[in-house]
Enzyme design. Structure first.
Site, PDB file in Angstrom:
ATOM      1  N   LYS A 166      28.372  58.894 -91.598  1.00  0.00           N
ATOM      2  CA  LYS A 166      28.647  57.860 -90.577  1.00  0.00           C
ATOM      3  C   LYS A 166      27.307  57.781 -89.661  1.00  0.00           C
ATOM      4  O   LYS A 166      26.786  58.835 -89.273  1.00  0.00           O
ATOM      5  CB  LYS A 166      29.995  57.904 -89.933  1.00  0.00           C
ATOM      6  CG  LYS A 166      29.921  57.073 -88.728  1.00  0.00           C
ATOM      7  CD  LYS A 166      31.255  57.058 -87.962  1.00  0.00           C
ATOM      8  CE  LYS A 166      31.243  57.886 -86.879  1.00  0.00           C
ATOM      9  NZ  LYS A 166      30.305  57.603 -85.795  1.00  0.00           N
ATOM     10  N   ASP A 225      30.246  63.755 -84.220  1.00  0.00           N
ATOM     11  CA  ASP A 225      29.340  64.543 -83.265  1.00  0.00           C
ATOM     12  C   ASP A 225      30.093  64.756 -82.079  1.00  0.00           C
ATOM     13  O   ASP A 225      29.644  65.573 -81.225  1.00  0.00           O
ATOM     14  CB  ASP A 225      27.797  63.750 -83.220  1.00  0.00           C
ATOM     15  CG  ASP A 225      28.107  62.142 -82.602  1.00  0.00           C
ATOM     16  OD1 ASP A 225      29.285  61.654 -82.338  1.00  0.00           O
ATOM     17  OD2 ASP A 225      27.303  61.759 -82.306  1.00  0.00           O
ATOM     18  N   SER A 226      31.283  64.210 -81.779  1.00  0.00           N
ATOM     19  CA  SER A 226      31.994  64.752 -80.647  1.00  0.00           C
ATOM     20  C   SER A 226      32.398  66.054 -80.674  1.00  0.00           C
ATOM     21  O   SER A 226      32.916  66.799 -79.632  1.00  0.00           O
ATOM     22  CB  SER A 226      33.332  63.798 -80.758  1.00  0.00           C
ATOM     23  OG  SER A 226      34.029  63.716 -81.780  1.00  0.00           O
ATOM     24  N   GLU A 284      34.329  50.725 -82.116  1.00  0.00           N
ATOM     25  CA  GLU A 284      34.877  51.352 -80.857  1.00  0.00           C
ATOM     26  C   GLU A 284      34.695  50.784 -79.746  1.00  0.00           C
ATOM     27  O   GLU A 284      33.749  49.916 -79.257  1.00  0.00           O
ATOM     28  CB  GLU A 284      33.813  52.752 -80.758  1.00  0.00           C
ATOM     29  CG  GLU A 284      34.393  53.543 -79.618  1.00  0.00           C
ATOM     30  CD  GLU A 284      33.733  55.010 -79.585  1.00  0.00           C
ATOM     31  OE1 GLU A 284      33.236  55.350 -80.450  1.00  0.00           O
ATOM     32  OE2 GLU A 284      33.894  55.723 -78.513  1.00  0.00           O
ATOM     33  N   GLU A 294      25.566  55.426 -86.004  1.00  0.00           N
ATOM     34  CA  GLU A 294      25.962  54.578 -85.240  1.00  0.00           C
ATOM     35  C   GLU A 294      24.597  53.452 -85.326  1.00  0.00           C
ATOM     36  O   GLU A 294      23.377  53.645 -85.530  1.00  0.00           O
ATOM     37  CB  GLU A 294      25.950  54.978 -83.739  1.00  0.00           C
ATOM     38  CG  GLU A 294      26.740  56.154 -83.745  1.00  0.00           C
ATOM     39  CD  GLU A 294      27.077  56.876 -82.363  1.00  0.00           C
ATOM     40  OE1 GLU A 294      26.065  56.434 -81.267  1.00  0.00           O
ATOM     41  OE2 GLU A 294      27.675  57.451 -81.929  1.00  0.00           O
ATOM     42  N   ASP A 338      29.200  63.086 -89.679  1.00  0.00           N
ATOM     43  CA  ASP A 338      28.748  62.275 -88.574  1.00  0.00           C
ATOM     44  C   ASP A 338      27.123  62.531 -88.452  1.00  0.00           C
ATOM     45  O   ASP A 338      26.848  63.684 -87.707  1.00  0.00           O
ATOM     46  CB  ASP A 338      29.423  62.124 -87.265  1.00  0.00           C
ATOM     47  CG  ASP A 338      29.482  60.860 -86.315  1.00  0.00           C
ATOM     48  OD1 ASP A 338      28.746  59.921 -86.946  1.00  0.00           O
ATOM     49  OD2 ASP A 338      30.020  61.098 -85.204  1.00  0.00           O
TER      50      ASP A 338
HETATM   51  O1  KIV Z   1      32.058  61.352 -83.057  1.00  0.00           O
HETATM   52  C1  KIV Z   1      33.140  60.847 -83.186  1.00  0.00           C
HETATM   53  O2  KIV Z   1      34.010  61.473 -82.923  1.00  0.00           O
HETATM   54  C2  KIV Z   1      33.235  59.589 -83.429  1.00  0.00           C
HETATM   55  C3  KIV Z   1      34.576  58.709 -83.467  1.00  0.00           C
HETATM   56  C4  KIV Z   1      34.813  58.155 -82.044  1.00  0.00           C
HETATM   57  C5  KIV Z   1      34.717  57.744 -84.520  1.00  0.00           C
HETATM   58  O3  KIV Z   1      32.318  58.956 -83.726  1.00  0.00           O
END
Ligand code: KIV
Length: 278
Positions: free
Chosen positions: A115, A46-47, A184, A117, A85
């Protein structure tokens, strides 16, 4: 090196003490190059929000944006495991919502896993997804979607209480069925303890060298992050500088008449046709 990366293969890599590599990817050409280089896991993070879409952080990213980028990355991959994500509020509202959105990553995006969180508080949702056949990667420590609650993008688990919580979270998530766990911004010695106590592979980012694998945000890794890269990242190329240099050279060439040339970059028409036109 051509063997497709699967979840059992990642577990075997941990057992064989072979380090796992993971990078984020957001588009087709980058995914193709990272896959070709042999990176085992590609994460459509999600980055994408702050690194590609120009948002201040990951919070505004929507499911539709994530699916759009996941589809592009899918088209570039032959070997790596593709993980999508789950963006903020795509899995926190209800178990049904989490299942429907996780399912979209697999059905529409072509991802092989998702993934999300969070620690023990997410165990019920994770266990439901896993029981319904959706592989889940956990993510604890600094969880950017909770940055406000955590008091910013800070290292987690430095005092006994928070370190105990992370150890507990890791065990609970393993029991809930995650196939791997991102750690992280966690002190390296705590990440080492967690890695020793769980059978699933841990993937560290700012968590020291003793995790089973390492992940970096690709734009940090190639030098295309326009903000500040975190201390724990490492830059292997300077792509932003190279893009700006190339653009300036193009601008200079056009303004000065050096590009395009008739000989190298232009097409001809016969004299006869030209005569008729004139
Ligand atoms: O979204 C992302 O880039 C992440 C990584 C930092 C693992 O979750």
């Amino acid at each position: 090196m051509d063997e497709k990366i699967t979840i059992p293969k990642l577990r075997a890599m941990k057992e064989a003490r072979e380090k796992i590599t993971m990078l984020t990817a957001y588009d087709w050409p980058t995914a193709l190059l990272l896959d070709r280089a042999g990176i085992e896991i590609l994460l459509v993070g999600d980055s994408v929000g702050n690194n590609i879409l120009g948002y201040a952080d990951t919070m505004p990213v929507t499911m539709d944006e994530m699916i759009h980028h996941t589809k592009a990355v899918r088209r570039g991959i032959k070997r790596a495991l593709l993980v999508g994500d789950m963006p903020f509020l795509s899995y926190q509202i209800s178990a049904e919502q989490a299942l429907a959105n996780a399912g979209r990553f697999l059905k529409e995006g072509g991802a092989e896993a998702v993934k999300l969180e969070g620690g023990a508080e997410m165990a019920d949702i994770i266990s439901l997804l896993v029981r319904r056949g959706i592989p889940v990667m956990g993510h604890i420590g600094l969880t950017p979607q909770r940055a406000a609650q955590l008091g910013g993008l800070k290292v987690q688990g430095r005092d006994e209480e928070t370190a105990q919580k992370l150890l507990h979270d890791a065990k609970i998530l393993e029991e809930a069925g995650v196939f791997s766990l991102v750690l992280e911004a966690v002190p390296w010695a705590l990440a080492k303890l967690i890695t020793e106590r769980v059978k699933i592979p841990t993937i560290g980012i700012g968590a020291g060298p003793y995790c089973d694998g390492q992940v970096l945000v690709v734009t940090d890794m190639i030098g295309l992050s326009l903000g500040i890269s975190p201390k724990f990242s490492k830059r292997y190329a300077h792509v932003a500088e190279e893009i700006e240099r190339a653009a300036k050279e193009f601008l200079h060439d056009v303004k000065s008449g050096r590009f395009p040339t008739i000989e190298e970059h232009s097409f001809k028409i016969s004299e006869e046709v030209l005569q008729k036109l004139q």
